[in-house]
Design a protein around this motif. Structure first.
Motif, short mmCIF file in Angstrom:
data_model
loop_
_atom_site.label_atom_id
_atom_site.label_comp_id
_atom_site.label_asym_id
_atom_site.label_seq_id
_atom_site.Cartn_x
_atom_site.Cartn_y
_atom_site.Cartn_z
N ARG A 16 0.82 -1.21 0.00
CA ARG A 16 0.00 0.00 0.00
C ARG A 16 0.86 1.27 0.00
O ARG A 16 0.35 2.36 0.23
CB ARG A 16 -0.93 0.00 1.21
CG ARG A 16 -1.93 -1.16 1.20
CD ARG A 16 -2.88 -1.08 2.39
NE ARG A 16 -3.81 -2.19 2.38
CZ ARG A 16 -4.98 -2.19 1.73
NH1 ARG A 16 -5.32 -1.12 1.02
NH2 ARG A 16 -5.78 -3.23 1.77
N VAL A 17 2.14 1.10 -0.26
CA VAL A 17 3.04 2.26 -0.32
C VAL A 17 2.65 3.12 -1.52
O VAL A 17 2.42 2.61 -2.62
CB VAL A 17 4.51 1.81 -0.44
CG1 VAL A 17 5.43 3.02 -0.57
CG2 VAL A 17 4.89 0.98 0.78
N GLU A 18 2.58 4.43 -1.31
CA GLU A 18 2.17 5.34 -2.38
C GLU A 18 3.39 5.77 -3.20
O GLU A 18 4.43 6.14 -2.66
CB GLU A 18 1.48 6.57 -1.79
CG GLU A 18 0.14 6.25 -1.14
CD GLU A 18 -0.54 7.49 -0.60
OE1 GLU A 18 0.09 8.58 -0.61
OE2 GLU A 18 -1.71 7.40 -0.18
N TYR A 19 3.24 5.70 -4.51
CA TYR A 19 4.26 6.14 -5.45
C TYR A 19 3.67 7.24 -6.33
O TYR A 19 2.52 7.14 -6.77
CB TYR A 19 4.72 4.98 -6.34
CG TYR A 19 5.60 3.98 -5.65
CD1 TYR A 19 6.97 3.97 -5.85
CD2 TYR A 19 5.06 3.03 -4.78
CE1 TYR A 19 7.79 3.04 -5.23
CE2 TYR A 19 5.86 2.10 -4.14
CZ TYR A 19 7.23 2.12 -4.38
OH TYR A 19 8.02 1.19 -3.74
N PRO A 20 4.43 8.29 -6.61
CA PRO A 20 3.91 9.37 -7.45
C PRO A 20 3.79 8.94 -8.90
O PRO A 20 4.61 8.18 -9.41
CB PRO A 20 4.95 10.49 -7.28
CG PRO A 20 6.21 9.75 -6.95
CD PRO A 20 5.80 8.56 -6.13
N LYS A 21 2.75 9.43 -9.58
CA LYS A 21 2.60 9.16 -11.01
C LYS A 21 3.56 10.04 -11.80
O LYS A 21 3.77 11.20 -11.46
CB LYS A 21 1.16 9.42 -11.45
CG LYS A 21 0.17 8.39 -10.93
CD LYS A 21 -1.22 8.62 -11.51
CE LYS A 21 -2.18 7.53 -11.03
NZ LYS A 21 -3.54 7.72 -11.59
N PRO A 22 4.16 9.48 -12.86
CA PRO A 22 5.12 10.27 -13.65
C PRO A 22 4.42 11.28 -14.55
O PRO A 22 4.03 10.98 -15.67
CB PRO A 22 5.85 9.20 -14.47
CG PRO A 22 4.87 8.08 -14.59
CD PRO A 22 4.06 8.09 -13.33
N ARG A 23 4.25 12.48 -14.05
CA ARG A 23 3.63 13.55 -14.83
C ARG A 23 4.52 14.79 -14.77
O ARG A 23 5.22 15.01 -13.79
CB ARG A 23 2.23 13.89 -14.28
CG ARG A 23 1.22 12.76 -14.43
CD ARG A 23 -0.11 13.14 -13.83
NE ARG A 23 -1.09 12.05 -13.97
CZ ARG A 23 -2.31 12.07 -13.44
NH1 ARG A 23 -2.71 13.13 -12.75
NH2 ARG A 23 -3.13 11.06 -13.63
#
Length: 283
Positions: A205-212
């Motif tokens: 459930r670790v949050e990763y940023p979306k590549p934008r």
């Protein structure tokens, strides 16, 4: 003109058939530009499996030590990197232009090939060709990677998370981390533990940023740099081995540090919420 059917005495209008022939293709069957990029993703994943088989596994089984393994391993990983580029751009194009109704399904199926099957097969073949590896144990590790990607993609389709983040390590990032671990040539036990740990991060459930935006440009730059390192290693350029090890190590460090930053951020958020709650309770 109306023609009378001699059997049924019913009228038949040819124009109706002409209209049916000219009827437009259903929207659900049309491929958009984003879908074409997604199919490129799937093609790269399949070709990565092909080069892993023909350039690494078959020469090993036939006893051919012609040096093909290094070139084919590099080619297979470069194809996975190309699949990651297609995966990056199909989302950007879909947001800018449009995607077909089957775009999401195509994306999941392509990701399963390129970032599930291809890296899992790479781990399996590693277990068959490496000197200190255990084939059956490596097969278990490969299955863990494959199932982690399957579960991650299924959850991605069902669970809604806050905008701008992924829940769990994105499958392209996880696939590249897995092959980096294998290429780093650590002892077998350490390699297997790191591979299983990466699989766990993909379903966590670790949050990763979306590549934008800027992050997308940084990801693209990193992928291009990784391709250059692999090419230098494949052609035995001076310092190619050191470049490869540096790139693999950086990939693994990024995979390990992002969860730490995410955990620290969650802890800080939890503390801030507790402080606000306590402050609200004071008279």
């Amino acid at each position: 003109m109306t023609v009378i059917d001699p059997d049924t005495k019913a009228g038949w209008v040819p124009e109706a058939d002409e209209v049916g022939e000219e009827e437009e293709m259903p929207l659900s069957l049309r491929l958009s530009i984003a879908d074409t990029l997604t199919l490129g993703n799937a093609t790269c994943g399949f070709m990565a499996v092909y080069f892993t088989t023909t350039g690494i596994l078959i020469p090993h089984l036939s006893g051919d030590a012609s040096g093909m393994a290094r070139n084919s391993a590099a080619t297979a990983v470069i194809l996975m990197l190309c699949a990651a580029v297609f995966d990056l751009f199909d989302g950007l194009v879909a947001r800018k232009l449009r995607s077909s109704p089957m775009g999401a399904e195509l994306d999941n199926l392509s990701d399963l090939i390129s970032f599930g099957l291809a890296p899992a097969y790479f781990v399996l073949v590693y277990g068959m060709v490496a000197r200190d590896a255990h084939e059956r144990v490596a097969a278990v590790g490969a299955i863990v990677v494959l199932l982690a990607v399957v579960l991650r993609l299924a959850r991605f389709s069902c669970v809604t998370v806050k905008d701008g983040t992924f829940q769990g390590m994105p499958s392209p990032f996880g696939a590249l981390t897995v092959v980096s671990i294998v290429l780093l040539e650590l002892p077998f036990e350490a390699t297997l533990l790191a591979v299983v740990g990466t699989a766990w991060l993909m379903v966590s459930r670790v949050e990763y940023p979306k590549p934008r935006g800027v992050l997308a440009v940084a990801v693209l730059g990193w992928i291009v740099s990784a391709m250059g390192m692999l090419a230098a290693w494949a052609f035995d350029a001076p310092g190619g081995q050191a470049l490869l090890q540096t790139g693999c190590a950086l990939q693994i460090v990024m995979a390990a540090t992002i969860p730490l930053f995410a955990t620290a951020r969650r802890v800080n958020t939890f503390r801030d919420n507790r402080r606000e709650a306590r402050a609200a309770q004071l008279p």
